[in-house]
Structures are given as structure tokens and as C-alpha cells.
Write a protein that holds these residues in place. Sequence first.
Motif, PDB file in Angstrom:
ATOM      1  N   ASN A 115      45.038  54.232  59.800  1.00 42.13           N
ATOM      2  CA  ASN A 115      45.120  54.332  61.093  1.00 42.13           C
ATOM      3  C   ASN A 115      45.771  52.841  61.582  1.00 42.13           C
ATOM      4  N   HIS A 116      45.414  51.795  61.215  1.00 43.84           N
ATOM      5  CA  HIS A 116      45.898  50.430  61.598  1.00 43.84           C
ATOM      6  C   HIS A 116      47.143  50.357  61.088  1.00 43.84           C
ATOM      7  N   LEU A 117      47.768  50.875  60.028  1.00 46.12           N
ATOM      8  CA  LEU A 117      49.175  50.832  59.569  1.00 46.12           C
ATOM      9  C   LEU A 117      50.081  51.584  60.521  1.00 46.12           C
ATOM     10  N   VAL A 118      49.428  52.908  61.024  1.00 45.25           N
ATOM     11  CA  VAL A 118      50.297  53.783  61.714  1.00 45.25           C
ATOM     12  C   VAL A 118      50.367  53.218  63.182  1.00 45.25           C
ATOM     13  N   GLU A 119      49.585  52.382  63.424  1.00 46.62           N
ATOM     14  CA  GLU A 119      49.457  51.964  64.870  1.00 46.62           C
ATOM     15  C   GLU A 119      50.287  50.461  65.085  1.00 46.62           C
ATOM     16  N   SER A 120      50.887  50.164  63.827  1.00 52.27           N
ATOM     17  CA  SER A 120      51.562  48.701  63.929  1.00 52.27           C
ATOM     18  C   SER A 120      53.008  49.178  63.775  1.00 52.27           C
ATOM     19  N   ASP A 121      53.744  47.999  64.195  1.00 54.04           N
ATOM     20  CA  ASP A 121      55.113  48.023  64.136  1.00 54.04           C
ATOM     21  C   ASP A 121      55.935  47.665  62.876  1.00 54.04           C
ATOM     22  N   MET A 122      55.249  46.682  62.386  1.00 55.50           N
ATOM     23  CA  MET A 122      55.624  46.107  60.925  1.00 55.50           C
ATOM     24  C   MET A 122      54.411  45.554  60.245  1.00 55.50           C
ATOM     25  N   PHE A 123      54.559  45.893  58.985  1.00 57.85           N
ATOM     26  CA  PHE A 123      53.462  45.109  57.665  1.00 57.85           C
ATOM     27  C   PHE A 123      54.362  44.019  57.716  1.00 57.85           C
ATOM     28  N   LEU A 124      53.541  42.853  57.429  1.00 61.98           N
ATOM     29  CA  LEU A 124      54.228  41.453  56.914  1.00 61.98           C
ATOM     30  C   LEU A 124      53.631  40.962  55.743  1.00 61.98           C
ATOM     31  N   GLN A 125      54.335  40.604  54.663  1.00 60.99           N
ATOM     32  CA  GLN A 125      53.822  39.954  53.594  1.00 60.99           C
ATOM     33  C   GLN A 125      54.388  38.672  53.189  1.00 60.99           C
ATOM     34  N   GLY A 126      53.315  37.932  53.093  1.00 61.24           N
ATOM     35  CA  GLY A 126      53.890  36.500  52.832  1.00 61.24           C
ATOM     36  C   GLY A 126      53.844  35.926  51.422  1.00 61.24           C
ATOM     37  N   SER A 127      53.223  36.806  50.569  1.00 56.36           N
ATOM     38  CA  SER A 127      52.894  36.488  49.095  1.00 56.36           C
ATOM     39  C   SER A 127      53.815  35.615  48.495  1.00 56.36           C
ATOM     40  N   PHE A 128      53.297  34.797  47.503  1.00 59.48           N
ATOM     41  CA  PHE A 128      54.246  34.039  46.746  1.00 59.48           C
ATOM     42  C   PHE A 128      54.376  34.727  45.413  1.00 59.48           C
ATOM     43  N   SER A 129      53.532  35.788  44.979  1.00 59.60           N
ATOM     44  CA  SER A 129      53.818  36.483  44.136  1.00 59.60           C
ATOM     45  C   SER A 129      52.816  37.796  44.151  1.00 59.60           C
ATOM     46  N   GLU A 130      53.298  38.968  43.678  1.00 58.52           N
ATOM     47  CA  GLU A 130      52.495  39.997  43.701  1.00 58.52           C
ATOM     48  C   GLU A 130      52.691  40.733  42.426  1.00 58.52           C
ATOM     49  N   GLY A 131      51.448  41.683  41.967  1.00 60.44           N
ATOM     50  CA  GLY A 131      51.305  42.587  41.072  1.00 60.44           C
ATOM     51  C   GLY A 131      52.271  43.901  41.705  1.00 60.44           C
ATOM     52  N   PHE A 132      51.600  44.676  42.184  1.00 61.53           N
ATOM     53  CA  PHE A 132      52.232  45.761  42.746  1.00 61.53           C
ATOM     54  C   PHE A 132      51.350  45.984  44.228  1.00 61.53           C
ATOM     55  N   PRO A 133      52.194  45.836  45.092  1.00 62.61           N
ATOM     56  CA  PRO A 133      51.426  45.665  46.411  1.00 62.61           C
ATOM     57  C   PRO A 133      50.984  46.931  47.284  1.00 62.61           C
ATOM     58  N   ASN A 134      49.970  47.392  46.770  1.00 61.45           N
ATOM     59  CA  ASN A 134      49.719  48.467  47.346  1.00 61.45           C
ATOM     60  C   ASN A 134      49.633  48.556  48.860  1.00 61.45           C
ATOM     61  N   ALA A 135      48.954  47.940  49.409  1.00 60.36           N
ATOM     62  CA  ALA A 135      48.848  48.065  51.116  1.00 60.36           C
ATOM     63  C   ALA A 135      50.444  47.913  51.607  1.00 60.36           C
ATOM     64  N   LEU A 136      51.361  47.327  51.161  1.00 66.82           N
ATOM     65  CA  LEU A 136      52.584  47.171  51.514  1.00 66.82           C
ATOM     66  C   LEU A 136      53.072  48.681  51.068  1.00 66.82           C
ATOM     67  N   LEU A 137      52.889  49.487  49.858  1.00 65.03           N
ATOM     68  CA  LEU A 137      53.260  50.667  49.443  1.00 65.03           C
ATOM     69  C   LEU A 137      52.785  51.611  50.632  1.00 65.03           C
ATOM     70  N   GLU A 138      51.482  51.559  51.144  1.00 65.93           N
ATOM     71  CA  GLU A 138      51.048  52.538  51.826  1.00 65.93           C
ATOM     72  C   GLU A 138      51.311  52.275  53.149  1.00 65.93           C
ATOM     73  N   SER A 139      51.854  51.235  53.732  1.00 67.91           N
ATOM     74  CA  SER A 139      52.395  51.006  54.856  1.00 67.91           C
ATOM     75  C   SER A 139      53.713  52.028  54.872  1.00 67.91           C
ATOM     76  N   CYS A 140      54.520  51.526  54.040  1.00 63.22           N
ATOM     77  CA  CYS A 140      55.982  52.478  53.822  1.00 63.22           C
ATOM     78  C   CYS A 140      55.381  53.899  53.791  1.00 63.22           C
ATOM     79  N   ALA A 141      54.247  54.247  53.385  1.00 65.54           N
ATOM     80  CA  ALA A 141      53.990  55.518  52.985  1.00 65.54           C
ATOM     81  C   ALA A 141      53.783  56.447  54.251  1.00 65.54           C
ATOM     82  N   VAL A 142      53.059  55.593  55.255  1.00 68.42           N
ATOM     83  CA  VAL A 142      52.984  56.059  56.830  1.00 68.42           C
ATOM     84  C   VAL A 142      53.962  55.811  57.522  1.00 68.42           C
ATOM     85  N   GLY A 143      55.053  55.363  57.258  1.00 66.03           N
ATOM     86  CA  GLY A 143      56.292  55.268  57.985  1.00 66.03           C
ATOM     87  C   GLY A 143      56.538  53.718  58.798  1.00 66.03           C
TER      88      GLY A 143
END
Length: 358
Positions: free
Chosen positions: A258-286
Motif C-alpha cells: 500500500n505504501h508503494l502504491v501511494e508513492s511516485d517513485m522507489f529510490l535505491q541508494g545501495s552500493f551493492s545488492e543481491g536481488f532487491p525484493n522491495a525494488l521488484l515489488e515496487s515495479c510489480a505494483v506499478g
Amino acid sequence: MRSKIFFILPTLFAGGAERIMSFVSQNLDKEKFDVTLIVIGKESESKFKVSGIPVIFLNKSRVLNGFFAVCKIIRKEKPQVVLSSIAHLNVMMGIISVFIPKPKYVGRQAGVPGTPVNYNKPRKQNKSLITFFFDYHSYGFKQLDYYICQSADMKENLIQFRGIEEDKITILNNPVTQIDIIKTSQSDSKVKKYITVGRLSEAKGFVRVLRVLSKLKFPFHYTIIGEGSYYDTIINEIDKLGIKESVTLINYSDKVANHLVESDMFLQGSFSEGFPNALLESCAVGTPVIAFKAPGGTKEIVEDQVNGFLVDDEEEFLKRLNDKREWNPQEVRESVYKKFNKNKIIKDYENFFYKILD
């Protein structure tokens, strides 16, 4: 006859590895797989509900304290495959495999170890202690029979830094677990809403995201959802930059979608990632993303200018924050759903188990 599979986790805290492992364990074909989830940590501290499969909590305060209990369960139940996740548990399972070699031991790699990143600072440590830990860690990890990675970078890292043979490594992406919520349209609010969901650590690059946001000339609100040791540093940076009124920190939410849907953009500042699940879920809700280019699976999810932006530095990050394009939530969603939908990824896991049990 069904194949007996054990999934083992340190805890069921609110983390990406915990969510994905528990999700996969619950969704394997129950007519073909007899699945049990073993959690070394305490049931009272769990954040995820698991249903449809047996869950055994060992209620230990540390992974190492569960060593003998795990050995006892494996000897008694005789699973054909034991799949663990998160580095220190994978090491312990490798040690256990020396004493109980019968099951196939699989370690799911949840990050990109050994990657040089500029946030590390030198620390004074006992050299002999470091040598012992490294030797123990390396030995245990290499005793595993197979390894699962979520991205090509992670696979290359295991080959180059850990000396793991390529034929022992399988790439299995993480699935989209949220499918029933999606943005209907882009927000027309005058206040831009940004969000990041993740562990509060130095590696996640929160400070550089905050620095960029402080340079914006238009009203914004930034929500951070997560817990971790970097909390005080983040609070101090927010105060120093003078953006306290524009930032909200939430330590945990079971309504992340619900928080993701209400947001305009997801911001990721990571220096390295495995497979960023939250970023994936953000795209999945549009909800599109802006992410720094980094080792790991980010670039396998983010298609530049399709579902967000990949940037090289803070200057480019700021430029993309000022981009006024309109995003189609359905197109953003489809960009990841076609590659990482639940049915595809679960089938990939099932095929992996068939292969190693053949």
C-alpha cells in the motif's frame, strides 16, 4: 513418492531472504514435494505467517546454538534436500554436511560477498582471529553440494571470489509475491512522494539518497521503511540536511504494498545488492524506480526508462528526480511480471530440485 525438502532460515524477521524462502516453501507443488520449514530463531519474533506446511521453530538466540538441534532433525527425518539461506547459516550447513552427508545441501546466496565498495572503513582487528574466521567460513561454505544465486553478478562472484565450480551454481530469480494491488494512475499531487524499503545499513546508501533529496527545489516527502543499526546515522543526516519535516521513518509495516502504491517513485541508494525484493515489488505494483548502478541483481530488474532509471552518480540521480515524464503503471508492472511471476519462478525451483535429485 514425494521428495522431502527442508527449508532452513535463521529467523522469520522482516527481510527479503526470509520472505522469499518462506514464500517458495509454501508454494511448491504439495503433490510432489513434502516441505518443512525450519526456523532457528524464536517464534515470538516472526514477522511472516506461514501456512500449508509444517514449521519447526528451534527458538534459539543464535544460529550456532541450533547446530545440534538441526543435526538431530536431519538424522531423524532424513530429508533428500536441505536448502538454507543467509551466509552464516549456509556455512553451518556446510559443516553439518561433513557429519551427515546424505541429503543434498543447497545454499541460497542472498548477497554479493567480496565486492569492494566505497562505504567500508578500515577497522583494527586481531589478524589471527580474522584468519581463523575466514578459513572456517570458507571451508564450511565450500562443503555445500549446490548453490542458488538470484543474479548473474552473484554467480560470477561465487566463481571468482569463492572458487565455486560453475556447474554447482544455478541462477533462480526471486518471484513477484505481490499481485493483487496495482497503481491505477500517476499521482497528481503537488508533493512528490518517494519511498525506500530495506534494512537500515551503510550498504543501502541512505545517506547519499538523502543528500540528493536535500537539493530538490520542489516539495517532496520521503518514507523509509526498515530497521537496522544505521538508524541513528540516518536521523543525524536528516537533521544536518534540514529535511526533517520531509522524511518519515517506519520501522515495520505489513502494508508495504500500500505504501508503494501511494508513492511516485522507489529510490535505491545501495552500493551493492543481491536481488532487491522491495525494488521488484515496487515495479510489480506499478511504481517506477531510480537506482544507482551497483553489483548484483538491480540491473536485471530495472529497464532504464521502461520501469525506472539506472544512474551512475548523485548528479544523475538528481537529474532523474527532476524528470517530469509520466509513467504507465501497467507497463511498469508488466516489465517485471513477465520475467518474475510466481508461476515461472516456482516452476524453476521445482525443476532445480528434480535435477539435483535425478
